[in-house]
Design a protein around this motif. Structure first.
Motif, mmCIF file in Angstrom:
data_model
loop_
_atom_site.group_PDB
_atom_site.id
_atom_site.type_symbol
_atom_site.label_atom_id
_atom_site.label_comp_id
_atom_site.label_asym_id
_atom_site.label_seq_id
_atom_site.Cartn_x
_atom_site.Cartn_y
_atom_site.Cartn_z
ATOM 1 N N LEU A 1 -3.151 130.971 -13.156
ATOM 2 C CA LEU A 1 -2.305 132.105 -13.517
ATOM 3 C C LEU A 1 -2.154 132.305 -15.017
ATOM 4 C CD1 LEU A 1 0.499 131.546 -10.867
ATOM 5 C CD2 LEU A 1 -1.469 133.091 -10.733
ATOM 6 N N ALA A 2 -2.626 131.364 -15.808
ATOM 7 C CA ALA A 2 -2.387 131.385 -17.255
ATOM 8 C C ALA A 2 -3.174 132.462 -17.998
ATOM 9 C CB ALA A 2 -2.703 130.017 -17.850
ATOM 10 N N ASP A 3 -4.255 132.916 -17.454
ATOM 11 C CA ASP A 3 -5.152 133.821 -18.166
ATOM 12 C C ASP A 3 -4.944 135.273 -17.729
ATOM 13 O OD1 ASP A 3 -7.841 133.820 -19.849
ATOM 14 O OD2 ASP A 3 -8.073 135.222 -18.175
ATOM 15 N N PRO A 4 -4.879 136.226 -18.667
ATOM 16 C CA PRO A 4 -4.668 137.626 -18.290
ATOM 17 C C PRO A 4 -5.806 138.206 -17.451
ATOM 18 C CG PRO A 4 -4.910 137.409 -20.690
ATOM 19 C CD PRO A 4 -4.881 136.028 -20.115
ATOM 20 N N THR A 5 -7.031 137.748 -17.664
ATOM 21 C CA THR A 5 -8.140 138.232 -16.834
ATOM 22 C C THR A 5 -7.942 137.796 -15.393
ATOM 23 O OG1 THR A 5 -9.668 138.203 -18.701
ATOM 24 C CG2 THR A 5 -10.646 138.170 -16.491
ATOM 25 N N ARG A 6 -7.536 136.556 -15.200
ATOM 26 C CA ARG A 6 -7.316 136.074 -13.824
ATOM 27 C C ARG A 6 -6.144 136.795 -13.174
ATOM 28 N NH1 ARG A 6 -9.373 131.395 -16.387
ATOM 29 N NH2 ARG A 6 -7.354 130.462 -16.852
ATOM 30 N N ARG A 7 -5.114 137.103 -13.949
ATOM 31 C CA ARG A 7 -3.999 137.867 -13.388
ATOM 32 C C ARG A 7 -4.454 139.277 -13.000
ATOM 33 N NH1 ARG A 7 -1.287 135.152 -17.627
ATOM 34 N NH2 ARG A 7 -1.154 137.082 -18.864
ATOM 35 N N ALA A 8 -5.351 139.866 -13.781
ATOM 36 C CA ALA A 8 -5.899 141.182 -13.435
ATOM 37 C C ALA A 8 -6.718 141.100 -12.142
ATOM 38 C CB ALA A 8 -6.753 141.715 -14.579
ATOM 39 N N ILE A 9 -7.471 140.028 -11.979
ATOM 40 C CA ILE A 9 -8.245 139.838 -10.745
ATOM 41 C C ILE A 9 -7.294 139.700 -9.553
ATOM 42 C CG2 ILE A 9 -9.789 138.256 -9.506
ATOM 43 C CD1 ILE A 9 -11.123 137.692 -12.278
ATOM 44 N N ILE A 10 -6.220 138.949 -9.728
ATOM 45 C CA ILE A 10 -5.234 138.798 -8.654
ATOM 46 C C ILE A 10 -4.663 140.163 -8.282
ATOM 47 C CG2 ILE A 10 -2.939 137.880 -8.087
ATOM 48 C CD1 ILE A 10 -3.730 135.421 -9.840
ATOM 49 N N SER A 11 -4.362 140.970 -9.283
ATOM 50 C CA SER A 11 -3.840 142.314 -9.025
ATOM 51 C C SER A 11 -4.845 143.148 -8.230
ATOM 52 C CB SER A 11 -3.503 142.998 -10.351
ATOM 53 O OG SER A 11 -2.990 144.280 -10.128
ATOM 54 N N MET A 12 -6.120 143.075 -8.599
ATOM 55 C CA MET A 12 -7.166 143.797 -7.864
ATOM 56 C C MET A 12 -7.240 143.327 -6.419
ATOM 57 S SD MET A 12 -10.253 143.748 -10.666
ATOM 58 C CE MET A 12 -11.453 144.386 -9.517
ATOM 59 N N LEU A 13 -7.198 142.002 -6.242
ATOM 60 C CA LEU A 13 -7.328 141.451 -4.894
ATOM 61 C C LEU A 13 -6.077 141.677 -4.055
ATOM 62 C CD1 LEU A 13 -9.271 138.153 -5.649
ATOM 63 C CD2 LEU A 13 -10.156 140.309 -4.714
ATOM 64 N N SER A 14 -4.966 142.007 -4.692
ATOM 65 C CA SER A 14 -3.758 142.311 -3.912
ATOM 66 C C SER A 14 -3.936 143.606 -3.125
ATOM 67 C CB SER A 14 -2.534 142.402 -4.830
ATOM 68 O OG SER A 14 -2.570 143.573 -5.609
ATOM 69 N N GLU A 15 -4.904 144.419 -3.535
ATOM 70 C CA GLU A 15 -5.213 145.663 -2.834
ATOM 71 C C GLU A 15 -6.184 145.443 -1.679
ATOM 72 O OE1 GLU A 15 -6.647 148.204 -5.916
ATOM 73 O OE2 GLU A 15 -4.763 148.124 -7.019
ATOM 74 N N GLY A 16 -6.801 144.269 -1.623
ATOM 75 C CA GLY A 16 -7.724 143.950 -0.546
ATOM 76 C C GLY A 16 -8.903 143.145 -1.044
ATOM 77 N N PRO A 17 -9.668 142.557 -0.130
ATOM 78 C CA PRO A 17 -10.827 141.739 -0.497
ATOM 79 C C PRO A 17 -11.863 142.553 -1.260
ATOM 80 C CG PRO A 17 -10.278 141.463 1.823
ATOM 81 C CD PRO A 17 -9.467 142.608 1.316
ATOM 82 N N ARG A 18 -12.565 141.888 -2.169
ATOM 83 C CA ARG A 18 -13.614 142.539 -2.959
ATOM 84 C C ARG A 18 -14.776 141.579 -3.176
ATOM 85 N NH1 ARG A 18 -11.493 146.735 -7.336
ATOM 86 N NH2 ARG A 18 -9.617 147.436 -6.288
ATOM 87 N N ALA A 19 -15.951 142.161 -3.272
ATOM 88 C CA ALA A 19 -17.151 141.382 -3.585
ATOM 89 C C ALA A 19 -17.121 140.988 -5.061
ATOM 90 C CB ALA A 19 -18.403 142.198 -3.284
ATOM 91 N N THR A 20 -17.764 139.884 -5.380
ATOM 92 C CA THR A 20 -17.806 139.398 -6.754
ATOM 93 C C THR A 20 -18.379 140.452 -7.702
ATOM 94 O OG1 THR A 20 -17.989 137.110 -6.010
ATOM 95 C CG2 THR A 20 -18.723 137.577 -8.255
ATOM 96 N N GLY A 21 -19.437 141.128 -7.300
ATOM 97 C CA GLY A 21 -20.037 142.163 -8.143
ATOM 98 C C GLY A 21 -19.094 143.316 -8.409
ATOM 99 N N GLU A 22 -18.322 143.680 -7.417
ATOM 100 C CA GLU A 22 -17.338 144.758 -7.575
ATOM 101 C C GLU A 22 -16.260 144.361 -8.583
ATOM 102 O OE1 GLU A 22 -14.273 147.340 -4.770
ATOM 103 O OE2 GLU A 22 -15.577 145.856 -3.853
ATOM 104 N N ILE A 23 -15.821 143.122 -8.501
ATOM 105 C CA ILE A 23 -14.821 142.625 -9.454
ATOM 106 C C ILE A 23 -15.422 142.598 -10.854
ATOM 107 C CG2 ILE A 23 -13.450 140.618 -10.133
ATOM 108 C CD1 ILE A 23 -13.254 139.968 -7.086
ATOM 109 N N ALA A 24 -16.639 142.073 -10.985
ATOM 110 C CA ALA A 24 -17.288 141.951 -12.294
ATOM 111 C C ALA A 24 -17.476 143.312 -12.951
ATOM 112 C CB ALA A 24 -18.623 141.227 -12.151
#
Length: 84
Positions: A12-35
């Motif tokens: 949770l310490a990194d802002p990029t990881r928190r942004a990923i968590i926010s994205m995944l809170s909307e539903g599952p995503r493929a790694t390429g979609e996240i990248a």
């Protein structure tokens, strides 16, 4: 207890990881979609996803050639309760 919490705090310490968590809170995503949402290399995003997985924040399931990332249920529930 403190040793067990360390990977979660690291995740949770990194802002990029928190942004990923926010994205995944909307539903599952493929790694390429996240990248594709970040201005960094796919391996760099994969490293962030590894840290989230090691912290128990996300789970990853293979689907064909893709890896689908999703928040673990308890994290998703906590995220929804905090953000309302």
């Amino acid at each position: 207890m403190q040793d067990q919490a360390q990977p979660v705090f690291r995740a949770l310490a990194d802002p990029t990881r928190r942004a990923i968590i926010s994205m995944l809170s909307e539903g599952p995503r493929a790694t390429g979609e996240i990248a594709s949402e970040f201005d960094m290399s796919r391996p760099a995003v994969a490293k962030h996803l590894t840290i989230l997985r090691e912290g128990g924040v996300i789970s990853v399931k293979p689907r064909g050639r893709e890896r689908i990332n999703q928040l673990n249920r308890c994290v998703a529930q906590l995220f929804r309760s905090v953000l309302g």
